[in-house]
Design a protein around this motif. Structure first.
Motif, PDB file in Angstrom:
ATOM      1  N   VAL A   6       0.841  -1.191   0.000  1.00 48.57           N
ATOM      2  CA  VAL A   6       0.000   0.000   0.000  1.00 48.57           C
ATOM      3  C   VAL A   6       0.880   1.247   0.000  1.00 48.57           C
ATOM      4  O   VAL A   6       1.760   1.398   0.833  1.00 48.57           O
ATOM      5  N   THR A   7       0.635   2.133  -0.973  1.00 51.29           N
ATOM      6  CA  THR A   7       1.322   3.425  -1.040  1.00 51.29           C
ATOM      7  C   THR A   7       0.247   4.494  -1.125  1.00 51.29           C
ATOM      8  O   THR A   7      -0.389   4.661  -2.172  1.00 51.29           O
ATOM      9  N   MET A   8       0.021   5.183  -0.004  1.00 50.13           N
ATOM     10  CA  MET A   8      -1.047   6.195   0.068  1.00 50.13           C
ATOM     11  C   MET A   8      -0.879   7.010   1.337  1.00 50.13           C
ATOM     12  O   MET A   8      -0.091   6.658   2.204  1.00 50.13           O
ATOM     13  N   ASN A   9      -1.612   8.104   1.441  1.00 56.02           N
ATOM     14  CA  ASN A   9      -1.720   8.797   2.713  1.00 56.02           C
ATOM     15  C   ASN A   9      -3.076   8.435   3.323  1.00 56.02           C
ATOM     16  O   ASN A   9      -4.028   8.123   2.607  1.00 56.02           O
ATOM     17  N   THR A  10      -3.164   8.445   4.651  1.00 64.98           N
ATOM     18  CA  THR A  10      -4.370   7.934   5.313  1.00 64.98           C
ATOM     19  C   THR A  10      -5.285   9.026   5.864  1.00 64.98           C
ATOM     20  O   THR A  10      -6.258   8.719   6.533  1.00 64.98           O
ATOM     21  N   HIS A  11      -4.959  10.295   5.609  1.00 60.17           N
ATOM     22  CA  HIS A  11      -5.843  11.394   6.008  1.00 60.17           C
ATOM     23  C   HIS A  11      -6.036  12.293   4.798  1.00 60.17           C
ATOM     24  O   HIS A  11      -5.162  13.086   4.453  1.00 60.17           O
ATOM     25  N   TRP A  12      -7.197  12.133   4.166  1.00 56.69           N
ATOM     26  CA  TRP A  12      -7.501  12.917   2.971  1.00 56.69           C
ATOM     27  C   TRP A  12      -8.311  14.140   3.388  1.00 56.69           C
ATOM     28  O   TRP A  12      -9.313  14.023   4.106  1.00 56.69           O
ATOM     29  N   ILE A  13      -7.893  15.288   2.896  1.00 55.41           N
ATOM     30  CA  ILE A  13      -8.558  16.543   3.227  1.00 55.41           C
ATOM     31  C   ILE A  13      -9.184  17.116   1.953  1.00 55.41           C
ATOM     32  O   ILE A  13      -8.539  17.166   0.907  1.00 55.41           O
ATOM     33  N   PHE A  14     -10.443  17.521   2.074  1.00 57.48           N
ATOM     34  CA  PHE A  14     -11.166  18.116   0.947  1.00 57.48           C
ATOM     35  C   PHE A  14     -11.635  19.512   1.368  1.00 57.48           C
ATOM     36  O   PHE A  14     -12.170  19.668   2.478  1.00 57.48           O
ATOM     37  N   SER A  65     -15.250  19.138  -3.963  1.00 58.73           N
ATOM     38  CA  SER A  65     -13.940  19.479  -4.526  1.00 58.73           C
ATOM     39  C   SER A  65     -12.958  18.313  -4.552  1.00 58.73           C
ATOM     40  O   SER A  65     -13.134  17.308  -3.868  1.00 58.73           O
ATOM     41  N   VAL A  66     -11.907  18.523  -5.328  1.00 57.91           N
ATOM     42  CA  VAL A  66     -10.789  17.588  -5.410  1.00 57.91           C
ATOM     43  C   VAL A  66      -9.902  17.778  -4.182  1.00 57.91           C
ATOM     44  O   VAL A  66      -9.681  18.902  -3.738  1.00 57.91           O
ATOM     45  N   SER A  67      -9.398  16.696  -3.649  1.00 57.64           N
ATOM     46  CA  SER A  67      -8.489  16.771  -2.504  1.00 57.64           C
ATOM     47  C   SER A  67      -7.097  17.161  -2.979  1.00 57.64           C
ATOM     48  O   SER A  67      -6.579  16.581  -3.936  1.00 57.64           O
ATOM     49  N   PRO A  68      -6.462  18.116  -2.289  1.00 54.82           N
ATOM     50  CA  PRO A  68      -5.093  18.477  -2.668  1.00 54.82           C
ATOM     51  C   PRO A  68      -4.045  17.481  -2.168  1.00 54.82           C
ATOM     52  O   PRO A  68      -2.904  17.518  -2.613  1.00 54.82           O
ATOM     53  N   ASN A  69      -4.447  16.555  -1.275  1.00 54.36           N
ATOM     54  CA  ASN A  69      -3.439  15.640  -0.717  1.00 54.36           C
ATOM     55  C   ASN A  69      -3.765  14.158  -0.886  1.00 54.36           C
ATOM     56  O   ASN A  69      -2.940  13.313  -0.545  1.00 54.36           O
ATOM     57  N   ALA A  70      -4.946  13.809  -1.394  1.00 53.91           N
ATOM     58  CA  ALA A  70      -5.287  12.390  -1.554  1.00 53.91           C
ATOM     59  C   ALA A  70      -4.386  11.773  -2.618  1.00 53.91           C
ATOM     60  O   ALA A  70      -4.220  12.322  -3.703  1.00 53.91           O
ATOM     61  N   PHE A  71      -3.807  10.631  -2.286  1.00 54.20           N
ATOM     62  CA  PHE A  71      -2.828  10.022  -3.178  1.00 54.20           C
ATOM     63  C   PHE A  71      -2.827   8.508  -2.979  1.00 54.20           C
ATOM     64  O   PHE A  71      -2.814   8.017  -1.855  1.00 54.20           O
ATOM     65  N   VAL A  72      -2.853   7.771  -4.084  1.00 54.16           N
ATOM     66  CA  VAL A  72      -2.751   6.306  -4.060  1.00 54.16           C
ATOM     67  C   VAL A  72      -1.880   5.887  -5.222  1.00 54.16           C
ATOM     68  O   VAL A  72      -2.002   6.423  -6.329  1.00 54.16           O
ATOM     69  N   GLU A  73      -0.996   4.921  -4.978  1.00 50.78           N
ATOM     70  CA  GLU A  73      -0.140   4.400  -6.040  1.00 50.78           C
ATOM     71  C   GLU A  73      -0.141   2.881  -5.982  1.00 50.78           C
ATOM     72  O   GLU A  73      -0.091   2.286  -4.900  1.00 50.78           O
ATOM     73  N   ASN A  74      -0.199   2.249  -7.139  1.00 53.96           N
ATOM     74  CA  ASN A  74      -0.007   0.801  -7.233  1.00 53.96           C
ATOM     75  C   ASN A  74       1.482   0.595  -7.505  1.00 53.96           C
ATOM     76  O   ASN A  74       1.933   0.704  -8.636  1.00 53.96           O
ATOM     77  N   GLN A 118      -0.562   5.929 -10.591  1.00 53.86           N
ATOM     78  CA  GLN A 118      -0.890   6.758  -9.439  1.00 53.86           C
ATOM     79  C   GLN A 118      -2.256   7.389  -9.658  1.00 53.86           C
ATOM     80  O   GLN A 118      -2.642   7.674 -10.793  1.00 53.86           O
ATOM     81  N   LEU A 119      -2.948   7.625  -8.566  1.00 54.78           N
ATOM     82  CA  LEU A 119      -4.229   8.319  -8.637  1.00 54.78           C
ATOM     83  C   LEU A 119      -4.134   9.532  -7.716  1.00 54.78           C
ATOM     84  O   LEU A 119      -3.879   9.402  -6.518  1.00 54.78           O
ATOM     85  N   LYS A 120      -4.279  10.726  -8.310  1.00 51.64           N
ATOM     86  CA  LYS A 120      -4.267  11.997  -7.578  1.00 51.64           C
ATOM     87  C   LYS A 120      -5.526  12.754  -7.980  1.00 51.64           C
ATOM     88  O   LYS A 120      -6.324  12.272  -8.779  1.00 51.64           O
ATOM     89  N   ASP A 121      -5.662  13.938  -7.461  1.00 46.59           N
ATOM     90  CA  ASP A 121      -6.818  14.787  -7.812  1.00 46.59           C
ATOM     91  C   ASP A 121      -8.125  14.021  -7.635  1.00 46.59           C
ATOM     92  O   ASP A 121      -8.978  13.978  -8.516  1.00 46.59           O
ATOM     93  N   ILE A 122      -8.261  13.418  -6.487  1.00 49.11           N
ATOM     94  CA  ILE A 122      -9.418  12.565  -6.190  1.00 49.11           C
ATOM     95  C   ILE A 122     -10.551  13.409  -5.623  1.00 49.11           C
ATOM     96  O   ILE A 122     -10.346  14.226  -4.722  1.00 49.11           O
TER      97      ILE A 122
END
Length: 186
Positions: free
Chosen positions: A88-96, A101-110, A142-146
């Motif tokens: 798992v490559t991600m951050n665990t606190h997403w802020i919107f 709106s799109v989250s400025p910090n949500a991030f997931v990578e395979n 990677q998935l950003k701009d979630i």
């Protein structure tokens, strides 16, 4: 006549004795066959358990704050993540900024160390309501701009993100779930 009567009686008793002995022998043989089959089945089950213990035990793991370091350490020990497991490559606190709106910090990578394509879903911990469903992520994607699929009101939400590992035909192999926090600022 008495002698003949005695002989007939003893023959009848002897015949019943053989029947009883035959029935007892059949019962004993059946019991022995049952014991042998039981022992063979026990040995087979024992071998299956030993084989299962040798397999990775990372399926359906819920990662919580208490065990996150342990799970990360186990994943870092392996060069290539085994099939059916997931790094798992991600951050665990997403802020919107708000619920739309799109989250400025949500991030997931395979990660490229994984062996499978993956998609993930996010559900609210208290209701189980799904609030996000990702597209499939190839290795290294990677998935950003979630932005969430469901608009949430201002506040902090406990959520569970579940990664679904799939094979080349998009059949699910396994999954791993983690707790996360979603904050809606306005």
């Amino acid at each position: 006549m008495d002698e003949q009567g005695i002989e007939k009686t003893s023959k009848k008793k002897g015949g019943k004795g053989w029947v009883i002995v035959s029935v007892l022998m059949v019962i004993v043989i059946a019991m022995l066959v049952g014991i042998i089959l039981y022992l063979l089945q026990s040995q087979k089950t024992s071998q299956q358990l030993e084989s299962a213990e040798a397999l990775p035990q990372q399926r359906n793991v819920v990662v919580a704050p208490e065990n996150v370091d342990e799970v990360i350490a186990q994943m870092q020990e392996e060069e290539k993540t085994p099939a059916g497991s997931y790094e798992v490559t991600m951050n665990t606190h997403w802020i919107f900024p708000d619920g739309k709106s799109v989250s400025p910090n949500a991030f997931v990578e395979n990660s490229t160390s994984n062996t499978n394509m993956v998609y993930f879903t996010i559900v609210l911990d208290d209701s189980g309501e799904e609030i996000f469903h990702s597209p499939y992520l190839e290795l290294g994607a990677q998935l950003k701009d979630i932005s969430l699929d469901k608009e949430l009101e201002q506040g902090d939400y406990n959520a569970i993100i579940t990664y679904h590992l799939v094979d080349d035909d998009f059949n699910e192999l396994s999954n791993v779930s983690m707790y996360m926090t979603i904050s809606i600022e306005n």
